[in-house]
Write a protein that holds these residues in place. Sequence first.
Motif, PDB file in Angstrom:
ATOM      1  N   ALA A  79       0.838  -1.202   0.000  1.00  0.00           N
ATOM      2  CA  ALA A  79       0.000   0.000   0.000  1.00  0.00           C
ATOM      3  C   ALA A  79       0.872   1.251   0.000  1.00  0.00           C
ATOM      4  CB  ALA A  79      -0.932  -0.005   1.210  1.00  0.00           C
ATOM      5  N   GLY A  80       1.951   1.230   0.778  1.00  0.00           N
ATOM      6  CA  GLY A  80       2.851   2.381   0.813  1.00  0.00           C
ATOM      7  C   GLY A  80       3.485   2.642  -0.540  1.00  0.00           C
ATOM      8  N   VAL A  81       3.893   1.577  -1.215  1.00  0.00           N
ATOM      9  CA  VAL A  81       4.487   1.726  -2.548  1.00  0.00           C
ATOM     10  C   VAL A  81       3.462   2.274  -3.533  1.00  0.00           C
ATOM     11  CG1 VAL A  81       5.474   0.465  -4.501  1.00  0.00           C
ATOM     12  CG2 VAL A  81       6.209  -0.068  -2.169  1.00  0.00           C
ATOM     13  N   LEU A  82       2.227   1.776  -3.473  1.00  0.00           N
ATOM     14  CA  LEU A  82       1.195   2.231  -4.395  1.00  0.00           C
ATOM     15  C   LEU A  82       0.829   3.693  -4.151  1.00  0.00           C
ATOM     16  CD1 LEU A  82      -1.176  -0.896  -4.431  1.00  0.00           C
ATOM     17  CD2 LEU A  82       0.420  -0.150  -6.217  1.00  0.00           C
ATOM     18  N   ILE A  83       0.655   4.066  -2.883  1.00  0.00           N
ATOM     19  CA  ILE A  83       0.303   5.449  -2.555  1.00  0.00           C
ATOM     20  C   ILE A  83       1.412   6.405  -2.980  1.00  0.00           C
ATOM     21  CG2 ILE A  83      -0.120   7.063  -0.643  1.00  0.00           C
ATOM     22  CD1 ILE A  83      -1.429   4.644   0.840  1.00  0.00           C
ATOM     23  N   THR A  84       2.642   6.045  -2.642  1.00  0.00           N
ATOM     24  CA  THR A  84       3.776   6.892  -2.994  1.00  0.00           C
ATOM     25  C   THR A  84       3.980   6.941  -4.500  1.00  0.00           C
ATOM     26  OG1 THR A  84       4.823   6.249  -0.907  1.00  0.00           O
ATOM     27  CG2 THR A  84       6.206   7.346  -2.528  1.00  0.00           C
ATOM     28  N   GLY A  85       3.818   5.804  -5.151  1.00  0.00           N
ATOM     29  CA  GLY A  85       3.969   5.763  -6.598  1.00  0.00           C
ATOM     30  C   GLY A  85       2.948   6.633  -7.307  1.00  0.00           C
ATOM     31  N   ALA A  86       1.714   6.632  -6.801  1.00  0.00           N
ATOM     32  CA  ALA A  86       0.679   7.485  -7.402  1.00  0.00           C
ATOM     33  C   ALA A  86       1.023   8.958  -7.229  1.00  0.00           C
ATOM     34  CB  ALA A  86      -0.669   7.181  -6.759  1.00  0.00           C
ATOM     35  N   ALA A  87       1.529   9.327  -6.055  1.00  0.00           N
ATOM     36  CA  ALA A  87       1.920  10.713  -5.805  1.00  0.00           C
ATOM     37  C   ALA A  87       3.091  11.120  -6.695  1.00  0.00           C
ATOM     38  CB  ALA A  87       2.272  10.902  -4.335  1.00  0.00           C
ATOM     39  N   ILE A  88       4.043  10.215  -6.879  1.00  0.00           N
ATOM     40  CA  ILE A  88       5.193  10.495  -7.753  1.00  0.00           C
ATOM     41  C   ILE A  88       4.729  10.693  -9.194  1.00  0.00           C
ATOM     42  CG2 ILE A  88       7.274   9.490  -8.767  1.00  0.00           C
ATOM     43  CD1 ILE A  88       7.734   8.117  -6.033  1.00  0.00           C
ATOM     44  N   SER A  89       3.826   9.838  -9.643  1.00  0.00           N
ATOM     45  CA  SER A  89       3.318   9.947 -11.014  1.00  0.00           C
ATOM     46  C   SER A  89       2.636  11.295 -11.243  1.00  0.00           C
ATOM     47  CB  SER A  89       2.336   8.801 -11.297  1.00  0.00           C
ATOM     48  OG  SER A  89       2.969   7.548 -11.182  1.00  0.00           O
ATOM     49  N   GLY A  90       1.822  11.703 -10.256  1.00  0.00           N
ATOM     50  CA  GLY A  90       1.163  12.997 -10.369  1.00  0.00           C
ATOM     51  C   GLY A  90       2.163  14.135 -10.386  1.00  0.00           C
ATOM     52  N   GLY A  91       3.183  14.045  -9.528  1.00  0.00           N
ATOM     53  CA  GLY A  91       4.199  15.089  -9.481  1.00  0.00           C
ATOM     54  C   GLY A  91       4.979  15.183 -10.782  1.00  0.00           C
ATOM     55  N   LEU A  92       5.384  14.038 -11.328  1.00  0.00           N
ATOM     56  CA  LEU A  92       6.125  14.034 -12.590  1.00  0.00           C
ATOM     57  C   LEU A  92       5.280  14.589 -13.736  1.00  0.00           C
ATOM     58  CD1 LEU A  92       7.967  10.592 -12.428  1.00  0.00           C
ATOM     59  CD2 LEU A  92       9.000  12.865 -12.281  1.00  0.00           C
ATOM     60  N   LEU A  93       4.009  14.231 -13.750  1.00  0.00           N
ATOM     61  CA  LEU A  93       3.121  14.732 -14.792  1.00  0.00           C
ATOM     62  C   LEU A  93       3.045  16.254 -14.754  1.00  0.00           C
ATOM     63  CD1 LEU A  93       1.115  13.850 -17.026  1.00  0.00           C
ATOM     64  CD2 LEU A  93      -0.690  13.935 -15.293  1.00  0.00           C
ATOM     65  N   LEU A  94       2.931  16.800 -13.557  1.00  0.00           N
ATOM     66  CA  LEU A  94       2.867  18.253 -13.405  1.00  0.00           C
ATOM     67  C   LEU A  94       4.178  18.913 -13.795  1.00  0.00           C
ATOM     68  CD1 LEU A  94       0.982  18.560  -9.995  1.00  0.00           C
ATOM     69  CD2 LEU A  94       0.138  19.321 -12.221  1.00  0.00           C
ATOM     70  N   VAL A  95       5.272  18.366 -13.280  1.00  0.00           N
ATOM     71  CA  VAL A  95       6.576  19.003 -13.472  1.00  0.00           C
ATOM     72  C   VAL A  95       7.037  18.959 -14.929  1.00  0.00           C
ATOM     73  CG1 VAL A  95       9.029  18.770 -12.928  1.00  0.00           C
ATOM     74  CG2 VAL A  95       7.340  18.649 -11.101  1.00  0.00           C
ATOM     75  N   LEU A  96       6.793  17.840 -15.608  1.00  0.00           N
ATOM     76  CA  LEU A  96       7.350  17.658 -16.941  1.00  0.00           C
ATOM     77  C   LEU A  96       6.427  18.086 -18.072  1.00  0.00           C
ATOM     78  CD1 LEU A  96       9.121  14.199 -16.488  1.00  0.00           C
ATOM     79  CD2 LEU A  96      10.137  16.480 -16.394  1.00  0.00           C
ATOM     80  N   THR A  97       5.134  18.185 -17.829  1.00  0.00           N
ATOM     81  CA  THR A  97       4.211  18.471 -18.927  1.00  0.00           C
ATOM     82  C   THR A  97       3.448  19.787 -18.779  1.00  0.00           C
ATOM     83  OG1 THR A  97       2.367  17.253 -17.913  1.00  0.00           O
ATOM     84  CG2 THR A  97       3.881  16.001 -19.303  1.00  0.00           C
ATOM     85  N   VAL A  98       3.259  20.245 -17.559  1.00  0.00           N
ATOM     86  CA  VAL A  98       2.462  21.466 -17.356  1.00  0.00           C
ATOM     87  C   VAL A  98       3.366  22.687 -17.455  1.00  0.00           C
ATOM     88  CG1 VAL A  98       1.022  22.730 -15.718  1.00  0.00           C
ATOM     89  CG2 VAL A  98       0.814  20.245 -15.905  1.00  0.00           C
ATOM     90  N   PRO A  99       2.953  23.732 -18.178  1.00  0.00           N
ATOM     91  CA  PRO A  99       3.760  24.956 -18.272  1.00  0.00           C
ATOM     92  C   PRO A  99       4.093  25.523 -16.898  1.00  0.00           C
ATOM     93  CG  PRO A  99       1.951  25.020 -19.849  1.00  0.00           C
ATOM     94  CD  PRO A  99       1.720  23.818 -18.980  1.00  0.00           C
ATOM     95  N   SER A 100       5.322  26.018 -16.760  1.00  0.00           N
ATOM     96  CA  SER A 100       5.789  26.506 -15.462  1.00  0.00           C
ATOM     97  C   SER A 100       4.901  27.602 -14.897  1.00  0.00           C
ATOM     98  CB  SER A 100       7.227  27.018 -15.596  1.00  0.00           C
ATOM     99  OG  SER A 100       8.093  25.976 -15.963  1.00  0.00           O
ATOM    100  N   GLY A 101       4.367  28.437 -15.767  1.00  0.00           N
ATOM    101  CA  GLY A 101       3.506  29.520 -15.298  1.00  0.00           C
ATOM    102  C   GLY A 101       2.253  29.014 -14.616  1.00  0.00           C
TER     103      GLY A 101
END
Length: 247
Positions: free
Chosen positions: A144-166
């Motif tokens: 469960a810890g791996v899944l929860i953390t993995g989901a948070a990481i995926s969301g963070g990477l999606l924001l950081v790498l694809t969403v405009p900085s502004g």
Amino acid sequence: MNLVSEQLWQRVMDVFSRAAVPNVTLIELAVVFAVATALSIPRATWKYFGLLATATHELGHAFAAVISGQRLGGIKLRLDHSGTTTSYSRGRLAAVWSGFWGYPVPALTGAALVTSGFGGWGPAALATGTLILVASLLFMRNLAGVLITGAAISGGLLLVLTVPSGFTGHVAISLGVALLVAAVRDLGKLTNVHLRRRDRLASSDAYILYRATSVPSGVWIALFLAVVAGCWVVAWQPISSILAAGA
């Protein structure tokens, strides 16, 4: 391939550079608080968003343990919003220190995200948070810890790498406010355990700290509240300037 690598590297460099300060309006601010409340108050949404608050809580224990010289044994996160961080210390003071920094850390993280977002450092703050989550995977000791953390990481990477900085600055502010509200909700839940659900005291950080120090649980709850309130004061500074400008 080289072009792709160069573009990715440039994106990483942009993430850790100061972005344009987001122009937050009164209407957006109202929406941010409405969304934060909707994530943390209703049980249906808290069932999911509360998992992020729990992960942040346990990472607070873990980080405090590491900086106080303790050996971090592992972290477990559960889908019922409970969690356990195991650390090993030869001194009582270090154990008390790490035991304290659970409930305040979601508020500290929220205040950091809000101030970073308003200062143009929202992308860097989100990227840093994502890297911390990646590092925490090394210490996760259950699925469960791996899944929860993995989901948070995926969301963070999606924001950081694809969403405009502004736009990422707006996201950082929104997430920060949501974590600040979540911290208040968790404190309310903790207080309720001590007032009405005393059969659950064994899992309370305040009760565990009382057992370790003989300082009453109420004092520890008051200290949690003081830190969370201080985080709200810090985060409210840039928010109040928007309210004043719109008045």
